[in-house]
Scaffold this motif. Structure first.
Motif, PDB file in Angstrom:
ATOM      1  N   ASP A 108       2.675   3.124  -3.568  1.00 31.74           N
ATOM      2  CA  ASP A 108       2.861   3.663  -2.219  1.00 31.74           C
ATOM      3  C   ASP A 108       4.295   4.150  -2.009  1.00 31.74           C
ATOM      4  OD1 ASP A 108       0.229   3.155  -1.456  1.00 31.74           O
ATOM      5  OD2 ASP A 108       0.708   1.082  -0.913  1.00 31.74           O
ATOM      6  N   ASN A 109       5.252   3.477  -2.635  1.00 30.22           N
ATOM      7  CA  ASN A 109       6.645   3.901  -2.498  1.00 30.22           C
ATOM      8  C   ASN A 109       6.886   5.263  -3.134  1.00 30.22           C
ATOM      9  OD1 ASN A 109       7.398   1.485  -1.198  1.00 30.22           O
ATOM     10  ND2 ASN A 109       7.639   0.447  -3.147  1.00 30.22           N
ATOM     11  N   ASN A 110       6.138   5.554  -4.186  1.00 30.62           N
ATOM     12  CA  ASN A 110       6.320   6.849  -4.848  1.00 30.62           C
ATOM     13  C   ASN A 110       5.827   8.015  -3.997  1.00 30.62           C
ATOM     14  OD1 ASN A 110       7.221   5.319  -7.018  1.00 30.62           O
ATOM     15  ND2 ASN A 110       5.223   5.331  -8.035  1.00 30.62           N
ATOM     16  N   LEU A 111       5.040   7.705  -2.953  1.00 30.30           N
ATOM     17  CA  LEU A 111       4.482   8.756  -2.089  1.00 30.30           C
ATOM     18  C   LEU A 111       5.271   8.897  -0.790  1.00 30.30           C
ATOM     19  CD1 LEU A 111       0.694   7.873  -2.507  1.00 30.30           C
ATOM     20  CD2 LEU A 111       2.004   9.600  -3.746  1.00 30.30           C
ATOM     21  N   TRP A 112       6.555   8.572  -0.824  1.00 27.37           N
ATOM     22  CA  TRP A 112       7.325   8.597   0.420  1.00 27.37           C
ATOM     23  C   TRP A 112       7.460  10.022   0.968  1.00 27.37           C
ATOM     24  CZ3 TRP A 112      11.998  11.095   1.250  1.00 27.37           C
ATOM     25  CH2 TRP A 112      12.642  11.599   0.124  1.00 27.37           C
ATOM     26  N   LEU A 113       7.463  11.030   0.098  1.00 27.08           N
ATOM     27  CA  LEU A 113       7.529  12.404   0.588  1.00 27.08           C
ATOM     28  C   LEU A 113       6.266  12.777   1.351  1.00 27.08           C
ATOM     29  CD1 LEU A 113       9.178  14.297  -2.411  1.00 27.08           C
ATOM     30  CD2 LEU A 113      10.145  13.926  -0.127  1.00 27.08           C
ATOM     31  N   ARG A 114       5.133  12.263   0.916  1.00 28.61           N
ATOM     32  CA  ARG A 114       3.894  12.507   1.660  1.00 28.61           C
ATOM     33  C   ARG A 114       3.972  11.855   3.033  1.00 28.61           C
ATOM     34  NH1 ARG A 114      -1.640  10.853  -1.176  1.00 28.61           N
ATOM     35  NH2 ARG A 114      -0.862  12.461  -2.610  1.00 28.61           N
ATOM     36  N   HIS A 115       4.549  10.662   3.099  1.00 34.05           N
ATOM     37  CA  HIS A 115       4.708  10.001   4.393  1.00 34.05           C
ATOM     38  C   HIS A 115       5.679  10.781   5.282  1.00 34.05           C
ATOM     39  CE1 HIS A 115       2.476   6.182   3.939  1.00 34.05           C
ATOM     40  NE2 HIS A 115       2.705   6.358   2.649  1.00 34.05           N
ATOM     41  N   LEU A 116       6.688  11.397   4.664  1.00 29.88           N
ATOM     42  CA  LEU A 116       7.609  12.218   5.453  1.00 29.88           C
ATOM     43  C   LEU A 116       6.876  13.413   6.059  1.00 29.88           C
ATOM     44  CD1 LEU A 116      10.499  12.841   6.379  1.00 29.88           C
ATOM     45  CD2 LEU A 116      10.850  14.032   4.199  1.00 29.88           C
ATOM     46  N   LEU A 117       5.993  14.025   5.283  1.00 25.23           N
ATOM     47  CA  LEU A 117       5.194  15.133   5.814  1.00 25.23           C
ATOM     48  C   LEU A 117       4.270  14.646   6.926  1.00 25.23           C
ATOM     49  CD1 LEU A 117       4.302  18.092   5.640  1.00 25.23           C
ATOM     50  CD2 LEU A 117       2.676  17.411   3.857  1.00 25.23           C
ATOM     51  N   ASN A 118       3.662  13.467   6.722  1.00 26.81           N
ATOM     52  CA  ASN A 118       2.822  12.893   7.779  1.00 26.81           C
ATOM     53  C   ASN A 118       3.625  12.606   9.038  1.00 26.81           C
ATOM     54  OD1 ASN A 118       0.571  12.967   6.135  1.00 26.81           O
ATOM     55  ND2 ASN A 118       0.819  10.861   5.424  1.00 26.81           N
ATOM     56  N   LEU A 119       4.864  12.165   8.855  1.00 27.43           N
ATOM     57  CA  LEU A 119       5.733  11.903  10.009  1.00 27.43           C
ATOM     58  C   LEU A 119       5.908  13.161  10.842  1.00 27.43           C
ATOM     59  CD1 LEU A 119       7.945  10.386  11.645  1.00 27.43           C
ATOM     60  CD2 LEU A 119       9.552  11.011   9.833  1.00 27.43           C
ATOM     61  N   VAL A 120       6.213  14.269  10.198  1.00 31.06           N
ATOM     62  CA  VAL A 120       6.408  15.523  10.928  1.00 31.06           C
ATOM     63  C   VAL A 120       5.116  15.930  11.634  1.00 31.06           C
ATOM     64  CG1 VAL A 120       6.964  17.969  10.695  1.00 31.06           C
ATOM     65  CG2 VAL A 120       8.232  16.272   9.358  1.00 31.06           C
ATOM     66  N   ALA A 121       3.997  15.812  10.926  1.00 26.33           N
ATOM     67  CA  ALA A 121       2.721  16.248  11.504  1.00 26.33           C
ATOM     68  C   ALA A 121       2.307  15.377  12.688  1.00 26.33           C
ATOM     69  CB  ALA A 121       1.633  16.218  10.431  1.00 26.33           C
TER      70      ALA A 121
END
Length: 639
Positions: A108-121
């Protein structure tokens, strides 16, 4: 029935928001429990809650975003639940997660960029929902508290994204600018072993971080040898590693602890909490008694539950932060004696801290036996599973499934168990590693020929473990002495790591890629006859082993000496496997309760042994590109 569904549809958003809040409370109080145990049911519940938390919050935001047409047509949501749109910022808070669990697994830590995109959305969606609600209702009274709640929600969501980034092993996770590292206290400041252990573990954290990332050690390990060798016995040394892994490294990888140790993280957390408090005060003023008919008593009550419940959770989070070894050591170094005593008291408490008697990991070692797999040996406590396996095998046979490999997953499920790691095991491991550091070598008068023949034949790790596992079972069947228990524990543990562990291929570089195929190959080679009694099978296995290596094994002579060699050999194999294991696999294992081999690996890191030490550099230079030089099996056993 139609009335019930109509009621559910009418109150759907309230149910979703309350469910989201309940999931967050559950995650807060259970998120860190998995570091202490291997309970499968608890792990599944946490996994469902971890995944469900985001699903529920995102669905609720989506539900609110498409209410414009619905409210225009029938006015249902606007007439009944006008406060529903104010809950969008709370959903952002929930998406920010809890301090005790930011990631469920290391991936899950390796997907932090995906979480950043989710944050913006999701922030954009929440702003859209809130803006539309203000426009539809022309209600600016909730604008001010809504803005402050949005500030708190965005900060909380951002905290989770940054915590995931810090937990990514492949990013720069340095804590050099940590607020708690600005003053480095001295070991002499502390009275008692407990305080020294906490401080020492804290000072070692950055270097253990580097080892998990595969980066060579830094300078702060220089004093470990003298301190550990001259001061700590085996139980104290294992407790020190326990603190490093369970209290500090786990927090760095799976919680918001590294973020909250930075000055910027603390400032942002204070801004978030102050914004929430201001929003609460403004909301209290807006929803006075005169406004109850306008907003609805039920919706106001739900909003107060979200506010007050969130404040209580944050208070618990602050207490847990104060009860951390980082806070205590920083307060001691800064001279805040009273606050340091309070932090030390909380740190030693059973509720919020890490008392000296509580292990920070599961404290267990897995057990699996080849004889269990073929149905010839089951512990007494597993008599029920033996009957189940017998029934399954009969049913499989009735359907023409006669290959044992078809039942391997069933055997792993029913025959694998966990036992407590006792002092005898840890004492052996620590003594053997310290023996290595002093250049000690061992002689193998009974098992030496077997090892030399195995290396000459270039036997793989799985084959050696399987052979020794069967030899151990044969020897324990023929003799009943005090060493039998510890020999069986170590033998079954290594067989468990090689075959039954759920991440065997990643935890052990030397293990076979497909455990099912590997164990079936072992069964065919060494136990071609699996019918008859246990004694018959063991005798057949003994004959097969001697035939394979063309050496007559002294399994009946000098049973005590032979068992001592088997015990020491299993210790050496465990140390060898730990030295060849993947650092990132050990980091991932912390989220599953930890493994004994991780402690061995970390101890080798401290003592500069194995592939993580200078010995590997010397070996690489010695071997060069010559493929004819045998693997380091004999080197590890000092033959």
């Amino acid at each position: 029935m139609e009335n019930i569904w109509q009621l559910i549809n009418e109150w759907e958003i309230q149910l979703l928001v309350l469910l989201s809040f309940i999931i967050q409370v559950f995650l807060f109080f259970t998120g860190s429990l998995r570091r202490h145990g291997t309970n499968g049911l608890l792990r599944v519940m946490i996994w469902i809650a971890y995944l469900g938390a985001d699903v529920v919050a995102v669905y609720a935001l989506g539900f609110l975003s498409r209410q414009e047409n619905a409210t225009t047509e029938n006015e249902t949501l606007r007439r009944t639940h006008p406060l529903a749109f104010f809950w969008a910022p709370f959903l952002l808070l929930h998406l920010g997660g809890q301090d005790t669990i930011t990631s469920f697994s290391i991936e899950d830590n390796n997907l932090w960029l995906r979480h950043l995109l989710n944050l913006v959305a999701q922030v954009t969606l929440a702003l859209y929902v809130f803006y539309k609600s203000i426009g539809w209702r022309r209600n600016t009274q909730l604008l001010a508290p809504g803005i402050f709640m949005f500030i708190a929600g965005v900060i909380k969501y951002g905290e989770r994204t940054m915590a995931l980034r810090y937990g990514n092993l492949y990013n720069d996770r340095s804590t050099g600018n940590s607020f708690f590292n600005e003053q480095t206290p001295d070991l002499g400041l502390y009275d008692g072993y407990y305080g020294i252990r906490m401080l020492f573990a804290r000072r070692m954290t950055d270097d253990i971080d580097n080892q998990f990332e595969g980066i060579p050690r830094m300078n702060s390990l220089f004093f470990f040898d003298e301190y550990a060798t001259n001061t700590l016995d085996h139980s104290q040394l294992m407790k020190l590693l326990d603190v490093e892994l369970g209290t500090i490294m786990y927090d760095d990888l799976y919680t918001k602890a590294p973020l909250l140790r930075k000055r910027s993280g603390i400032v942002l957390r204070c801004i978030s909490q102050m914004s929430a408090i201001v929003a609460f005060v403004l909301f209290t003023f807006v929803t006075s008694n005169k406004q109850e008919d306008r907003y609805g008593r039920a919706d106001i009550a739900i909003t107060y539950i979200l506010f007050i419940g969130g404040f209580l959770v944050e208070i618990c989070a602050v207490i847990m932060m104060v009860a951390s070894p980082w806070t205590w050591a920083w307060l001691e170094a800064g001279g805040y004696r009273r606050l340091a005593r309070m932090s030390r008291s909380l740190l030693s408490s059973k509720v919020f801290g890490s008392p000296e008697t509580r292990p920070m990991w599961s404290g267990t070692m897995g057990q699996y036996s080849l004889l269990s797999y073929i149905g010839l040996y089951e512990p007494v406590c597993h008599s029920q599973s033996r009957r189940v396996m017998s029934i399954i095998r009969k049913v499989a046979g009735a359907f023409g499934i006669r290959e044992a490999k078809s039942l391997f997953w069933v055997s792993k499920l029913l025959d694998t168990k966990s036992i407590a790691v006792d002092d005898k095991v840890t004492e052996l491991l620590v003594a053997e590693i310290r023996h290595f550091t002093h250049g000690g070598q061992r002689q193998w008068p009974n098992l030496g020929p077997f090892l030399e023949e195995s290396v000459r034949r270039r036997s793989d790790f799985v084959t050696i473990v399987s052979l020794l596992h069967l030899m151990t079972e044969i020897q324990l069947e023929l003799n009943s002495v005090a060493l039998a228990d510890i020999c069986r524990k170590l033998s079954n543990y290594m067989f468990y790591l090689a075959f039954a562990h759920q991440n065997a291929s990643s935890l052990l570089l030397l293990a076979a890629g497909n455990p099912g195929s590997a164990i079936e190959r072992v069964r065919k080679v060494f136990l071609s006859v699996v019918s008859g009694s246990k004694d018959d099978v063991l005798r057949a296995a003994s004959a097969e082993i001697q035939k394979l290596i063309q050496i007559e094994l002294p399994l009946t002579e000098q049973p005590k000496e032979t068992l001592e060699e088997l015990r020491d050999m299993w210790v050496r194999i465990l140390i060898y496997a730990a030295g060849k294991s993947r650092p990132e696999a050990h980091a991932a294992q912390l989220a599953r309760g930890g493994e004994l081999i991780t402690f061995v690996w970390l101890l080798m890191v401290h003592y500069k042994l194995g592939d993580c030490g200078s010995e590997q550099i010397e070996l690489t230079q010695a071997r060069g590109n010559d493929p004819d030089i045998p693997p380091r099996t004999l080197r590890a056993f000092h033959l």
